[in-house]
Design a protein around this motif. Sequence first.
Motif, mmCIF file in Angstrom:
data_model
loop_
_atom_site.group_PDB
_atom_site.id
_atom_site.type_symbol
_atom_site.label_atom_id
_atom_site.label_comp_id
_atom_site.label_asym_id
_atom_site.label_seq_id
_atom_site.Cartn_x
_atom_site.Cartn_y
_atom_site.Cartn_z
ATOM 1 N N ALA B 8 75.361 14.990 51.483
ATOM 2 C CA ALA B 8 75.785 15.677 50.254
ATOM 3 C C ALA B 8 73.612 16.685 50.936
ATOM 4 O O ALA B 8 73.793 17.594 51.429
ATOM 5 N N LEU B 9 72.819 15.455 50.646
ATOM 6 C CA LEU B 9 71.039 16.344 50.409
ATOM 7 C C LEU B 9 71.324 15.836 52.605
ATOM 8 O O LEU B 9 71.176 17.240 52.416
ATOM 9 N N ASP B 10 71.808 15.527 53.612
ATOM 10 C CA ASP B 10 71.462 15.743 54.647
ATOM 11 C C ASP B 10 71.698 16.702 55.030
ATOM 12 O O ASP B 10 71.909 17.927 55.780
ATOM 13 N N TRP B 12 72.542 19.364 52.708
ATOM 14 C CA TRP B 12 71.771 20.423 52.749
ATOM 15 C C TRP B 12 70.160 20.421 53.046
ATOM 16 O O TRP B 12 69.734 21.955 52.760
ATOM 17 N N VAL B 13 70.091 19.895 53.179
ATOM 18 C CA VAL B 13 68.682 19.644 54.261
ATOM 19 C C VAL B 13 68.952 20.345 55.581
ATOM 20 O O VAL B 13 68.200 21.407 55.671
ATOM 21 N N ARG B 14 70.113 19.901 56.079
ATOM 22 C CA ARG B 14 70.493 20.879 57.453
ATOM 23 C C ARG B 14 70.420 22.254 57.376
ATOM 24 O O ARG B 14 70.474 23.321 58.653
ATOM 25 N N SER B 16 69.590 23.729 55.322
ATOM 26 C CA SER B 16 67.726 24.866 54.387
ATOM 27 C C SER B 16 67.231 25.312 55.661
ATOM 28 O O SER B 16 66.516 26.012 55.807
ATOM 29 N N LEU B 17 66.955 23.659 56.818
ATOM 30 C CA LEU B 17 66.406 24.048 57.883
ATOM 31 C C LEU B 17 66.674 25.060 59.161
ATOM 32 O O LEU B 17 66.293 26.097 59.596
ATOM 33 N N ARG B 19 68.331 28.017 58.175
ATOM 34 C CA ARG B 19 67.633 29.460 57.636
ATOM 35 C C ARG B 19 66.329 29.611 57.547
ATOM 36 O O ARG B 19 65.962 30.932 57.626
#
Lengths: 185, 250
Positions: B8-10, B12-14, B16-17, B19
Amino acid sequence: MSQQLVEQCQRGNAFAQKRLYDQYVNRLFRVSLRYVRNEADAEEVLMSGFLKAFRSIQEFTYRDDAGLEAWLRRIVINEALQHLRANRNLPLFQAEEVAQVQPDPKPLQDMTLDAERIHQLIQELPPGYRTVFNLYVVEGYTHREIGEQLRISENTSKSQLSKARTLLQTWLIQYGYEAETRRSS
Amino acid sequence: MKQKPDEALDQWVRQSLSRLPDTPPPGSSFDSERLWQQMRPELQVEQPRRRARWIGWAAAAVVAGLVTLWGSMHRPDTRPVSATTVKNEQATTHSTIPLKADEQLVKSVSESEKEERNVPKIASKRVKAETVTPRQQVDGHSEVTVAVDFPESESDASRERGIRTPSTLESTLLGLDTKTPVAQHIPKQTKAKPRFKVVHENELKAEEEARPKLYQTGNFVRLGTGQLHETEQPERQPALVIPLTNKPNQ
């Protein structure tokens, strides 16, 4: 459009090279900056990456824009890893050292977007964590591929990734992103 | 299927990046134009290098072509020597035969013809057997008049090879130089045909004699009895003498 650009670049057209450069330079600069924290080093990596791309564009076969971007990105990442290896700037951090690492974020007044914040925190990770995290999470490499690239074992890559995640999550909670990460999960 | 927290963290990071705006990070001093100006000289060096590579290949191809052409043009001639060439060689050999100036002339045409028939044999023998002296071989030969034409294009080459020109032939015929081996004077390949035939002087005389005359002196008929006493001429007048031959030196 990009196909014509690539074809012109393959013929050595300087105008097309400039247009291709303008199209991807900022995106690739961010990629470079995620691996080598220093801006000057990131510029150096970007420059050698573009030069290598223009020299080897004859061998590139255009299929779509995503393929072109992935090809350019791979070149820049390889250059960044080469830069890290050449400068011996790729120590793999031990668990004891992680506790001492604290993020050094820039002032937040202009950083209104989450993406910028995440990008900044990734840059703050120690080089070993950051490299493995970038390769695995952002670029989608497997632990085996990372091991071959960084000349480390798969288990080392896994442990480095795990530690990187832990550290990043800690920092995100500190900056009020806990709810955001939980919501997405 | 429930997602793991790490995944989930991965994700979310992907997201975000992805955008991230297509600009340098805020607060960055990165200048893409400055970097392009730094790159441009190195890119311009690449293009002449590529061009130079093409030019190099083209030059190599041209040189190879020229070498091949030169090789085909200067290939040694392996064709069999034609009859004409042999004749010319024989004529040249014949011209350099050392002769005595004071030897007697051959009187009959048949003898001279016989000599002509024998000359090629002698010449060809001389070419093969160099140890035999030319004087011994031409024993019994008479003085011959030789006129040999040397092609202009080969004059320089002939000089280099030691071939005697007509001027030197004259001295040879006068007996000034009779010891030079014949084989040295034989050109390897003589393609040009001689303009004139080698003819013995006696042969020319015989031809003249054999030629029908314009008037006949043997069939005069005397008319009348004539005077019994011929008047004596007081003084003998010089008679006009008309030579029978039209040659100025006879």
